[in-house]
Each structure stands twice: as structure tokens, then as C-alpha cells.
Design an enzyme around this catalytic site. Structure first.
Site: not given
Ligand code: F6P
Length: 322
Positions: A10, A71, A102, A125, A127, A129, A171
Site C-alpha cells: 500500500g 502487491r 511487512d 505503511t 498502519d 504495525d 485490516r
Molecule cells: O496496509 C495498508 C492498508 O492501507 C491497510 O490499512 C488496508 O487494510 C489495506 O492497505 C488496503 O489495501 P488496498 O489498497 O489493497 O485496498
């Protein structure tokens, strides 16, 4: 010497600051940098080009990533990693800077251990985390974006004396949710790591506030909470309590936008420092922040348990909403 830089997973505000830091520090040391597009996918496809200092003009203040991101599921396959490593070696790229979370760091760790490519990670990120660092690029910006949005929702919630459930990203992580909840004075927060992340606990908390005379409430819900997210929780609340409530899902709004000063500064610091350390021969590491200081960690740290929200934040939300 020649390095590669990619962003993966992301996107997060501050990634461009890190790319600029990498390219300009490398330039100062006489090192060439190849910008690899779309994360590991671009590495496999040899989708890269030489980045010069001038290519990084006016990107410091921009959200997203000029290198694009993806990804890349294929990177989980050992043959695909071997293909990527061979592509790097054929181009004379001795070291790789990976900006991501991660999954991106796990991919870099494998590339380093299986194929001896020098890899340096920069945490990116929203997040926040990652084990081994108190900060990741984008968290501060995303947090401020969420708080600004909820401040606006608060105005309409109190005007209509309504309950709002606001879903924030995360998530697998409640970091963004608990920090947002404290910063915007939420009445309750639901997030996956909480011992009492249940619908029943939420109802108890809301009822206590109603009995104290509160007419409107904001509940911050992490995307990955155990009660099923804001829509599922709101459906239950409507059914059980006949409430005229509203749901707002902040979604990808939190991922975009101009990075905060903090994200620009850490992106720049980590970008410069990663290049210096790769040039000095460091291998399989990432940079982080511990007690305000820049620190280096082995990439394998990414296999430790993820960073959890500070204990007591859930309780603090309850106390402060009295
Ligand atoms: O990993 C970062 C994040 O923003 C999470 O908080 C979220 O769940 C996910 O990416 C959403 O990913 P996508 O861009 O694939 O919808």
C-alpha cells in the site's frame, strides 16, 4: 556502485520523500540509482530507469509514490525471486532499497538471504504495525487526515444528536483506530487487538454515555475489528436499538494527500541513511525509529509479532468520553 529503489504494498505519504532522499544522497556519493516501477513486479519485468536528482524535483510534498506500487503475489515464489535477482545482477545493481510494510520487508529478506543482494528497508505503511520501529511513513499523515475528517463529522453528529460509526483503515492493526479515537475524542473504539473488541462491550459503553446525557457519539471502528467492521456493527445497532445512526468509511482518503512534516523528515532521513549504509556494505537491514532516534534492525525482525497499540489506549478513550 549502482542501487535500485522500489516502493511496494500500500502506498503511504512520505514515500516520495524517501525516494528523493535515496536519489540525492546517492548522487552526492557518486552512486547511480535505478527507480524500479510497481514494486517487485517491476523488478521481475526489468521495468526501471535511471533516476537523477532533477527527476525528484517537487516530489517531497506529494502523496503516493512516483515509482507506483503493487502487491506482487508472484514474489512469494522462489523461482520468481531468482529471476528478479538475476535481473538485478545482469544490470549491475548491487543493492536494493525497499520502501514498504511487512510483506515488502519479508520479500526483501528472502532476496537478501537467498541471493546475496544487499537490501535496505524503509518502513512505509499507514498502519504503523511493523515490529522494531515506533514509526512508519504515512502514519502521521493518515492519522491527521482521519482526525480532520472526524472533526467535520462531529459537527453534524452533534447538530443532529446522532451516533456515527467511522471506519478507519487497518485490516490487521488497530494503531490508526486507537490514535484517531484519542485525538478526536471518540466515545468508543473497536479494534482487533482489544480484549473487549465486541459488540456487547460497545453497547455497554454507549449506554453508559447515554445515561450520562450524551446525545451524540462517534465510534471509531478499525477495518479489521472482530465485530465485523462499521457496516456490520451499525446493522446490529439499528436492529437491536432502533437507532437513527450513520456510517462513514474513510477508506483510501487516509492513504492519499500531502505528507506531514514528520513523514517528510523521516522519509528524508531514512532515505539518506539507507544509501550510506548500503554503500558501507550493510546487508539485510531496515531503518526505524526507537525513542525518537534513528535505529537499524535486521530485516528478519519483520517476523516478530507486529507492533500493537499502546496498552491502555482503549481504556483512555472510555475515561475521556465521560
Ligand atoms: O496496509 C495498508 C492498508 O492501507 C491497510 O490499512 C488496508 O487494510 C489495506 O492497505 C488496503 O489495501 P488496498 O489498497 O489493497 O485496498
Amino acid at each position: 556502485m549502482r542501487l535500485g529503489v522500489l516502493s511496494s504494498g500500500g502506498d503511504s505519504p512520505g514515500m516520495n520523500a524517501a525516494i528523493r532522499g535515496v536519489v540525492r544522497q546517492a548522487d552526492a556519493l557518486g552512486i547511480e540509482v535505478y527507480g524500479i516501477r510497481r514494486g517487485y513486479q517491476g523488478l521481475v519485468d526489468r521495468d526501471w530507469r535511471l533516476l537523477r536528482s532533477r527527476d525528484c524535483a517537487n516530489i517531497l510534498q506529494r502523496g503516493g509514490t512516483i515509482l507506483h506500487t503493487a502487491r506482487c503475489q508472484a514474489w512469494m515464489e522462489p523461482e520468481v525471486r531468482a529471476q528478479g535477482a538475476a535481473a538485478l545482477k545482469a544490470e549491475g545493481i548491487e543493492g536494493l532499497v525497499v520502501i514498504g510494510g511487512d510483506g515488502s520487508f519479508r520479500g526483501a529478506d528472502r532476496l537478501a538471504t537467498e541471493h546475496g543482494i544487499r537490501c535496505g528497508g524503509i518502513p512505509g505503511t499507514i498502519d504503523n504495525d511493523l515490529p522494531g520501529t515506533e514509526l512508519t511513513l504515512g502514519f502521521d499523515t493518515a492519522l491527521n487526515t482521519a482526525v480532520e475528517a472526524i472533526d467535520r463529522i462531529r459537527d453534524t453528529a452533534s447538530s443532529h444528536e446522532r451516533l456515527f460509526l467511522v471506519e478507519v483503515m487497518g485490516r490487521h492493526s488497530g494503531m490508526l483506530a486507537v490514535h484517531t479515537a484519542i485525538a478526536c475524542g471518540a466515545e468508543a473504539v473497536l479494534y482487533p487487538e482489544a480484549a473487549d473488541d465486541t459488540y456487547e462491550a460497545l453497547v455497554t459503553q454507549l449506554r453508559a454515555n447515554w445515561e450520562r446525557g450524551k446525545k451524540s457519539s462517534i465510534v471509531v471502528v478499525a477495518e479489521g475489528d472482530q465485530a465485523g467492521g462499521a457496516v456490520a456493527v451499525s446493522d446490529r445497532l439499528r436492529r437491536d436499538h432502533q437507532l437513527d445512526l450513520r456510517v462513514a468509511i474513510l477508506g483510501h482518503i487516509q492513504r492519499g494527500g500531502s505528507p506531514s512534516a514528520q513523514d517528510r523528515i523521516w522519509g528524508s532521513r531514512w532515505g539518506c541513511e539507507t544509501v550510506k549504509r548500503l554503500a558501507a556494505g550493510e546487508q539485510a537491514f531496515f531503518l526505524g525509529c526507537h525513542q525518537g532516534q534513528l535505529v537499524q534492525r535486521p530485516l528478519s525482525t519483520v517476523n516478530d509479532p507486529p507492533l500493537a497499540p499502546p496498552s491502555g489506549f482503549g481504556e483512555m478513550v472510555r475515561v475521556l468520553s465521560r
